[in-house]
Design a protein around this motif. Structure first.
Motif: not given
Length: 273
Positions: A134, A136-137, A140, A212, A214
């Motif tokens: 889960p 996402e950045n 998290d 991911i 960021d």
């Protein structure tokens, strides 16, 4: 016979003095460039593909090609040895190693101990996590077990977000070991350089992991060639780096390893920061 032998001996002595004198002049020229030898010793940590990694018993990668090109332009040859990160850092500091090059980020903390060349690569940290995660950045990652390579900016970036003594930030000797911990489920994500992250994901499609990006919580950083403090090599290598940035050599090397055009203007602008 004795006189003849004495004359020959004298001639030989004079010749030896002349040869030694000439050799001494050569050493002085090398010394003026900041080294006793035209072959410089280089320490690296060759588990950081595509920047440096082992292939058929030799260190190869983007950094290797780049350093060879810069050193040649500066009038040197380099002998690169896979020393490991800590040995490289200590060796450059105590001057037993001339150069450190292993995707080393230039930052204020390191500048207190070392000198760096102009930036040669713009990077940013990236997260690697399972595809079904889960995450996402970077925010998290809170309360998640994070794998980082010890002493790198992946560690620094994670500690900046969640604290230096955070028990969930697990430090490994190499990025390869951090990825192995991810595969084994010991950590829930790895934070590392974006090029290293992408290389790992592309070369391991069976691992079911994703990258991911960021750019809000991770800021850009720049790699530099590392020297001991007040090294006379820095100015020479800065000049050589700018030459290969301008003549297209850097672009050729970059495209070979990353398949895209580099942003040379951004690198040149970073010299003023």
């Amino acid at each position: 016979m004795y006189k003849m032998t004495a004359k020959i001996s004298m001639v030989l002595i004079v010749c030896c003095i002349f040869i030694l004198s000439a050799c001494g002049q050569g050493s002085k020229e090398a010394n003026s460039n900041g080294s006793d030898n035209k072959t410089l010793s280089v320490g690296t940590e060759a588990t950081f593909a595509p920047f440096e990694f082992m292939k058929k018993g030799k260190v190869t990668g983007f950094d290797v090609d780049l350093l060879n090109a810069v050193a040649k332009e500066a009038g040197y040859e380099v002998k690169i040895k896979n020393t490991g990160w800590d040995t490289m850092m200590a060796g450059v500091q105590d001057e037993s190693i001339d150069i450190g090059m292993a995707g080393i980020t230039i930052n204020k903390k390191r500048l207190k101990t070392y000198d760096f060349s102009h930036p040669y690569f713009e990077s940013i940290n990236m997260i690697v996590a399972p595809k079904d995660s889960p995450i996402e950045n970077a925010k998290d990652l809170k309360d998640k077990r994070i794998g980082v390579q010890n002493g790198t900016t992946g560690q620094m970036a994670s500690e900046a977000l969640f604290g230096e003594n955070n028990k969930n930030i697990l430090k490994y000797e190499t990025s390869a070991m951090a990825f192995m911990a991810l595969e084994n489920g010991d950590v829930e994500a790895v934070v590392t350089d974006y090029a290293v992250a992408k290389e790992y994901v592309e070369k391991n499609p069976d691992k079911n992991v994703k990258t991911i990006d960021d750019r809000i919580n991770f800021t850009p950083e720049y790699y530099g060639i590392m020297f001991h403090k007040d090294s006379k090599l820095k100015a020479k290598f800065d000049q050589a780096l700018n030459k290969i940035l301008d003549d297209g050599t850097y672009t050729e090397i970059y495209k070979k390893w990353f398949g895209t055009e580099p942003d040379v203007d951004t690198l040149k602008a970073a010299q003023e920061k």
